[in-house]
Design a protein around this motif. Structure first.
Motif, short mmCIF file in Angstrom:
data_model
loop_
_atom_site.label_atom_id
_atom_site.label_comp_id
_atom_site.label_asym_id
_atom_site.label_seq_id
_atom_site.Cartn_x
_atom_site.Cartn_y
_atom_site.Cartn_z
N ALA A 107 0.83 -1.20 0.00
CA ALA A 107 0.00 0.00 0.00
C ALA A 107 0.87 1.25 0.00
N LEU A 108 1.96 1.23 0.75
CA LEU A 108 2.85 2.39 0.80
C LEU A 108 3.47 2.68 -0.56
N ARG A 109 3.71 1.65 -1.34
CA ARG A 109 4.28 1.84 -2.68
C ARG A 109 3.36 2.68 -3.56
N ALA A 110 2.08 2.69 -3.24
CA ALA A 110 1.10 3.37 -4.09
C ALA A 110 1.00 4.87 -3.81
N ILE A 111 1.68 5.37 -2.79
CA ILE A 111 1.57 6.80 -2.47
C ILE A 111 2.90 7.49 -2.76
N PRO A 112 2.86 8.82 -2.93
CA PRO A 112 4.10 9.56 -3.23
C PRO A 112 5.17 9.37 -2.14
N ALA A 113 6.42 9.46 -2.56
CA ALA A 113 7.56 9.20 -1.66
C ALA A 113 7.56 10.09 -0.43
N GLU A 114 7.22 11.37 -0.58
CA GLU A 114 7.23 12.28 0.57
C GLU A 114 6.21 11.86 1.62
N GLN A 115 5.03 11.45 1.14
CA GLN A 115 3.99 10.98 2.06
C GLN A 115 4.40 9.66 2.70
N ARG A 116 4.94 8.76 1.88
CA ARG A 116 5.38 7.46 2.38
C ARG A 116 6.42 7.64 3.48
N ARG A 117 7.37 8.53 3.27
CA ARG A 117 8.44 8.73 4.25
C ARG A 117 7.88 9.20 5.59
N VAL A 118 7.00 10.21 5.58
CA VAL A 118 6.49 10.71 6.86
C VAL A 118 5.57 9.69 7.53
N ILE A 119 4.80 8.93 6.75
CA ILE A 119 3.95 7.88 7.32
C ILE A 119 4.82 6.85 8.04
N ARG A 146 1.44 16.20 4.80
CA ARG A 146 1.82 14.94 4.15
C ARG A 146 1.24 13.75 4.89
N LEU A 147 1.21 13.82 6.22
CA LEU A 147 0.61 12.74 7.00
C LEU A 147 -0.87 12.62 6.67
N ALA A 148 -1.57 13.73 6.64
CA ALA A 148 -3.01 13.70 6.36
C ALA A 148 -3.29 13.17 4.96
N ARG A 149 -2.55 13.66 3.97
CA ARG A 149 -2.75 13.17 2.60
C ARG A 149 -2.36 11.70 2.47
N GLY A 150 -1.27 11.32 3.13
CA GLY A 150 -0.84 9.93 3.09
C GLY A 150 -1.85 9.00 3.72
N ARG A 151 -2.41 9.41 4.85
CA ARG A 151 -3.44 8.60 5.51
C ARG A 151 -4.66 8.44 4.62
N ARG A 152 -5.07 9.55 3.99
CA ARG A 152 -6.23 9.48 3.08
C ARG A 152 -5.94 8.53 1.93
N ALA A 153 -4.74 8.62 1.37
CA ALA A 153 -4.38 7.75 0.25
C ALA A 153 -4.33 6.29 0.66
N LEU A 154 -3.90 6.03 1.89
CA LEU A 154 -3.80 4.66 2.37
C LEU A 154 -5.12 4.11 2.88
N ALA A 155 -6.10 4.97 3.13
CA ALA A 155 -7.35 4.55 3.76
C ALA A 155 -8.06 3.44 3.00
N GLY A 156 -7.96 3.45 1.69
CA GLY A 156 -8.61 2.41 0.91
C GLY A 156 -7.88 1.07 0.95
#
Length: 172
Positions: A107-119, A146-156
């Motif tokens: 799932a982390l692979r599917a989000i941008p690197a900056e978001q992945r790093r902070v998550i 980035r945390l908020a956007r990353g969480r939203r992207a990972l929510a699914g």
């Protein structure tokens, strides 16, 4: 005697941190081999500068940051190869990784690197938002975004983040 002591200190540091840092870097970059290579180089650099690195408040953060930067540099040099790899990506096995952990990495692979790093730094490493900002060099507001956007992207993909997003929406 000082050299033997510093060598022993470095060996103890390496033994205590290498497996944990491999998990962190793997989660950030999504590829075991890349994580291993980057981390090996970061430890080599730490050893070369051990007199200084050992005195840092958090030598693990230094090694993790250097490993991440090495991996990013490698990505830039081999962008075409990585695109081809991602098209045919399959779940890789980290020694001892649970199916849940492998699903999270996918799932982390599917989000941008900056978001992945902070998550990864916040949720897997356990750093506070302020510590993440310090390690990444990003302002606190940027880390929060980035945390908020990353969480939203990972929510699914990851139920833990879906629950967090639902709770956040209930408070708005």
């Amino acid at each position: 005697m000082g050299t033997a002591r510093s060598e022993a200190d470095f060996e103890a540091f390496y033994s205590a941190s290498s497996r944990r840092l491999l998990g962190h870097v793997y989660a950030m970059v999504g590829d075991v081999a890349e994580a291993e290579d980057a981390l090996q180089e970061a430890y080599a650099r730490a050893w070369q500068r051990w007199g200084r690195v050992a005195g840092y408040e958090d030598p693990e953060a230094w090694v993790r940051t250097v490993a991440y930067r090495i991996a990013v540099s490698s990505w830039r040099r081999t962008a075409n190869r990585l695109r081809a790899h991602r098209r045919g990506a399959r779940a890789e096995e980290e020694p001892g990784a649970s199916p849940d952990r492998l699903a999270l990495i996918a799932a982390l692979r599917a989000i941008p690197a900056e978001q992945r790093r902070v998550i990864v730094l916040h949720h897997l490493v356990g750093l506070s938002v302020e510590e993440v900002a310090q390690e990444t060099g990003a302002p606190i507001g940027t880390v929060k975004s980035r945390l908020a956007r990353g969480r939203r992207a990972l929510a699914g993909h990851v139920s833990e983040f879906a629950d967090e997003n639902q709770e956040a929406e209930n408070y708005v």
